[in-house]
Design an enzyme around this catalytic site. Structure first.
Site, PDB file in Angstrom:
ATOM      1  N   CYS A  21     -44.404 -32.749 -10.499  1.00  0.00           N
ATOM      2  CA  CYS A  21     -44.193 -33.499  -9.644  1.00  0.00           C
ATOM      3  C   CYS A  21     -45.913 -33.912  -9.189  1.00  0.00           C
ATOM      4  O   CYS A  21     -45.915 -34.613  -8.020  1.00  0.00           O
ATOM      5  CB  CYS A  21     -43.363 -33.353  -8.644  1.00  0.00           C
ATOM      6  SG  CYS A  21     -41.527 -33.594  -9.183  1.00  0.00           S
ATOM      7  N   TRP A  54     -35.339 -42.449  21.363  1.00  0.00           N
ATOM      8  CA  TRP A  54     -34.295 -42.810  20.273  1.00  0.00           C
ATOM      9  C   TRP A  54     -34.841 -43.018  18.810  1.00  0.00           C
ATOM     10  O   TRP A  54     -35.787 -43.781  17.947  1.00  0.00           O
ATOM     11  CB  TRP A  54     -33.344 -44.216  20.220  1.00  0.00           C
ATOM     12  CG  TRP A  54     -32.514 -44.443  21.082  1.00  0.00           C
ATOM     13  CD1 TRP A  54     -32.009 -44.579  22.790  1.00  0.00           C
ATOM     14  CD2 TRP A  54     -30.898 -44.110  21.108  1.00  0.00           C
ATOM     15  NE1 TRP A  54     -31.126 -44.584  23.241  1.00  0.00           N
ATOM     16  CE2 TRP A  54     -30.204 -44.324  22.299  1.00  0.00           C
ATOM     17  CE3 TRP A  54     -30.167 -43.834  19.426  1.00  0.00           C
ATOM     18  CZ2 TRP A  54     -29.122 -44.292  22.359  1.00  0.00           C
ATOM     19  CZ3 TRP A  54     -28.687 -43.706  20.386  1.00  0.00           C
ATOM     20  CH2 TRP A  54     -28.313 -43.722  21.327  1.00  0.00           C
ATOM     21  N   SER A 100     -42.835 -24.237 -16.776  1.00  0.00           N
ATOM     22  CA  SER A 100     -42.916 -23.915 -15.665  1.00  0.00           C
ATOM     23  C   SER A 100     -43.480 -24.517 -14.466  1.00  0.00           C
ATOM     24  O   SER A 100     -43.953 -23.654 -13.712  1.00  0.00           O
ATOM     25  CB  SER A 100     -41.923 -22.473 -14.983  1.00  0.00           C
ATOM     26  OG  SER A 100     -41.305 -21.809 -15.969  1.00  0.00           O
ATOM     27  N   TYR A 124     -35.827 -33.846  20.114  1.00  0.00           N
ATOM     28  CA  TYR A 124     -37.161 -34.866  20.421  1.00  0.00           C
ATOM     29  C   TYR A 124     -37.883 -34.412  21.184  1.00  0.00           C
ATOM     30  O   TYR A 124     -37.444 -33.404  22.072  1.00  0.00           O
ATOM     31  CB  TYR A 124     -36.566 -35.731  21.485  1.00  0.00           C
ATOM     32  CG  TYR A 124     -37.263 -37.107  22.377  1.00  0.00           C
ATOM     33  CD1 TYR A 124     -37.663 -37.858  21.785  1.00  0.00           C
ATOM     34  CD2 TYR A 124     -36.942 -36.254  24.412  1.00  0.00           C
ATOM     35  CE1 TYR A 124     -38.397 -38.280  22.798  1.00  0.00           C
ATOM     36  CE2 TYR A 124     -37.492 -36.979  24.644  1.00  0.00           C
ATOM     37  CZ  TYR A 124     -38.379 -37.857  23.903  1.00  0.00           C
ATOM     38  OH  TYR A 124     -39.639 -38.668  25.456  1.00  0.00           O
ATOM     39  N   ASN A 153     -33.610 -27.698 -11.530  1.00  0.00           N
ATOM     40  CA  ASN A 153     -33.842 -26.602 -11.121  1.00  0.00           C
ATOM     41  C   ASN A 153     -32.617 -26.063 -10.640  1.00  0.00           C
ATOM     42  O   ASN A 153     -32.317 -25.236 -10.739  1.00  0.00           O
ATOM     43  CB  ASN A 153     -35.349 -26.476  -9.705  1.00  0.00           C
ATOM     44  CG  ASN A 153     -36.139 -26.277 -10.005  1.00  0.00           C
ATOM     45  OD1 ASN A 153     -37.060 -25.319 -10.321  1.00  0.00           O
ATOM     46  ND2 ASN A 153     -36.954 -26.919 -10.263  1.00  0.00           N
ATOM     47  N   ASP A 174     -33.757 -33.435 -16.657  1.00  0.00           N
ATOM     48  CA  ASP A 174     -34.425 -34.801 -16.778  1.00  0.00           C
ATOM     49  C   ASP A 174     -33.617 -35.466 -17.490  1.00  0.00           C
ATOM     50  O   ASP A 174     -33.559 -37.029 -17.804  1.00  0.00           O
ATOM     51  CB  ASP A 174     -35.944 -35.416 -17.023  1.00  0.00           C
ATOM     52  CG  ASP A 174     -36.566 -34.770 -15.399  1.00  0.00           C
ATOM     53  OD1 ASP A 174     -35.913 -34.953 -14.686  1.00  0.00           O
ATOM     54  OD2 ASP A 174     -37.558 -34.640 -15.531  1.00  0.00           O
ATOM     55  N   ARG A 212     -31.725 -12.845 -15.478  1.00  0.00           N
ATOM     56  CA  ARG A 212     -30.827 -11.958 -13.905  1.00  0.00           C
ATOM     57  C   ARG A 212     -29.706 -10.513 -14.385  1.00  0.00           C
ATOM     58  O   ARG A 212     -29.792 -10.115 -13.861  1.00  0.00           O
ATOM     59  CB  ARG A 212     -31.821 -12.728 -12.851  1.00  0.00           C
ATOM     60  CG  ARG A 212     -32.890 -13.188 -12.479  1.00  0.00           C
ATOM     61  CD  ARG A 212     -32.337 -13.460 -11.081  1.00  0.00           C
ATOM     62  NE  ARG A 212     -34.227 -13.856 -11.084  1.00  0.00           N
ATOM     63  CZ  ARG A 212     -34.129 -15.656 -11.359  1.00  0.00           C
ATOM     64  NH1 ARG A 212     -33.130 -16.351 -11.190  1.00  0.00           N
ATOM     65  NH2 ARG A 212     -35.192 -16.240 -10.679  1.00  0.00           N
ATOM     66  N   ALA A 229     -38.883 -26.847 -15.935  1.00  0.00           N
ATOM     67  CA  ALA A 229     -37.757 -26.609 -14.678  1.00  0.00           C
ATOM     68  C   ALA A 229     -36.062 -26.538 -14.875  1.00  0.00           C
ATOM     69  O   ALA A 229     -35.863 -24.732 -14.418  1.00  0.00           O
ATOM     70  CB  ALA A 229     -37.525 -28.064 -13.675  1.00  0.00           C
ATOM     71  N   ALA A 230     -35.626 -26.928 -15.496  1.00  0.00           N
ATOM     72  CA  ALA A 230     -34.392 -26.485 -15.944  1.00  0.00           C
ATOM     73  C   ALA A 230     -33.730 -25.884 -17.108  1.00  0.00           C
ATOM     74  O   ALA A 230     -33.017 -24.647 -16.629  1.00  0.00           O
ATOM     75  CB  ALA A 230     -33.831 -27.748 -15.914  1.00  0.00           C
TER      76      ALA A 230
END
Length: 460
Positions: free
Chosen positions: A47, A441, A43, A433, A312, A290, A24, A13-14
């Site tokens: 999870c 509530w 990539s 609600y 990410n 991580d 880019r 990810a990172a």
């Protein structure tokens, strides 16, 4: 103009978010990008591994967001099955080893990104390296576990540890038709919650048929004649038969390279960076994911919080910096959600022991409500626990355990924490609600009202 070279260590990810964002912003004529990944995959959603193992996600490759070939098509020289084994900071180069051939070579860099991730905690116990014992962190780990599950002759599984990984893997194995026993050292499962909230998780897991054993100190993994795991033993003299063992003890930052190179590490062993994710004291080295520690905005100190959402974001910030732009990652409040079967689990901010360690005086409020109007069909119970600073009423943390619709309510608290809101201010939040979604509530507001009363009762 000379072409610069960016070297990225770690292809999930990172690392690949950083590489993609840098690409880019800068063309191949301006920036050459070389990325090293020790596994087969890039990539992907780590999870999502428990949901693939449990059968909710049909195929392994459904978890992959971008393949190595797709990265290469974007002019990123991605080298899989290649592990960086040494950083030479004075020489601005890295030494990498091809894991299939054993050959090694040096690669020079102008800019370096360390995204080495985390690794499952694997205690030094007899039999811990036996066949059938698995830690789960990478897609390669998940594939090895799946291979074992397909070969297993029996249907007994032992999960060691009851954190996020442990409870999610327990659910996954139940989904595969295994009889599951969870062994953990703590008073209750889910040490990321306070024990009273963890007790709700414990009761629910037992009702689901998951045997959960608290205060169980694992001493060894017993093996058969072929060296495969057959049982897990504890200090109490108990043995729990197992055809597969999954380690859900947690993870630790994979920072051996950084440590050997003398890069700054925090109390949890994670790499320390500034707000732009540059490694402190090193203008041409960034780190994210991580393997780093991040600022806890509530406690005011760095912590190791390994989550894909953070990784990410780190990658986007790093890629912007490498590409000549500007971005920062200000910190986190420690939000996480999980589930085990039908039970949803969420937390954000500080637990009681976190607040004590930070030197904060606090009050707590715990309420039980429902996820919808009580009369609406299918209403499910949820428990919300809230911590507030004793004198000021500042929100410090929220924990939620309950049925469908419980966990994502924690996002309300995460926003309130980030904004530095008091519980008194939270009571006035204009939340949506309708009977299918909430009582008049909302449970978060009920907890805030009770916290306000606790603050006023406590005085200074």
């Amino acid at each position: 103009m000379a072409v610069e070279r960016l070297v990225v260590v770690g292809g999930d990810a990172a690392g690949m978010s950083a590489a993609s964002q840098a690409r880019r912003l800068r063309s191949p004529a301006e920036l050459e990008i070389v990325a090293f990944e020790r596994g087969h995959f890039t990539s992907y959603s780590a999870c999502g591994i428990p949901y693939w193992v449990g059968g909710r996600v049909a195929e392994r490759d459904d978890l992959i967001a971008r393949t190595p070939e797709e990265h290469r098509a974007r002019d990123i020289d991605l080298r899989t099955r290649t592990e960086v084994v040494e950083l030479d900071l004075p020489g601005s180069r890295v030494r990498a080893r091809d894991l299939d051939t054993g050959s090694e070579s040096w690669t020079e860099y102008d800019k370096l990104v360390l995204a080495t991730g985390a690794r499952p905690v694997r205690p030094r116990l007899p039999g811990i390296g036996a066949h059938g014992v698995h830690g789960i962190q990478t897609l390669d780990d998940g594939q090895r576990l799946m291979d074992t599950l397909h070969r297993a002759e029996g249907r007994r599984a032992v999960v060691v540890g009851a954190g996020y990984i442990g409870v999610e893997m327990a659910e996954a194995l139940v989904g595969r038709g295994f009889e599951v026993t969870v062994l953990h050292r703590g008073e209750q499962p889910m040490a990321t919650l306070d024990p009273d909230m963890g007790g709700l998780v414990h009761s629910a897991m037992n009702r689901m048929g998951i045997r959960t054993v608290s205060r169980a100190e694992v001493t060894k993994v017993l093996t058969d004649e072929e060296g495969r795991a057959r049982a897990v033993a504890t200090s109490a003299g108990e043995e729990y038969e197992a055809d597969v063992v999954v380690l859900g003890i947690g993870v630790e930052p994979r920072t051996a390279l950084a440590r050997a190179a003398g890069l700054p590490l925090g109390p949890s062993g994670g790499i320390l960076t500034d707000l732009s994710m540059r490694v402190r004291g090193h203008g041409n080295i960034w780190s994210g994911g991580d393997c780093v520690e991040v600022l806890d905005l509530v406690a005011g100190r760095t912590r190791h919080i390994p989550l894909g959402t953070h990784a990410n974001k780190h990658g986007q910030v790093i890629g912007s910096g490498v590409g000549g732009g500007y971005a920062t990652f200000p910190g986190v409040v420690g939000t996480a959600v999980s589930k085990v079967c039908d039970l949803e689990i969420a937390r954000t901010g500080l637990r009681e022991r976190d607040a004590l360690e930070a030197g904060l005086r606090f009050v707590t409020a715990t309420i039980t409500s429902t996820n919808t109007a009580g009369y609406y069909p299918g209403a499910a119970e949820m428990t919300v626990k809230m911590l507030a600073e004793r004198r000021t009423g500042r929100l410090l943390g929220v924990q939620i355990v309950g049925g469908a619709g419980a966990a994502k309510r924690v996002d309300i608290a995460a926003v309130a924490l980030t904004a530095g809101m008091t519980v008194d201010r939270m009571v006035s939040l204009d939340l949506g609600y309708a009977p299918p979604f909430s009582p008049v509530w909302d449970p978060i507001l009920v907890a805030a009202r009770k916290a306000v009363a606790a603050v006023h009762s406590a005085g200074v």
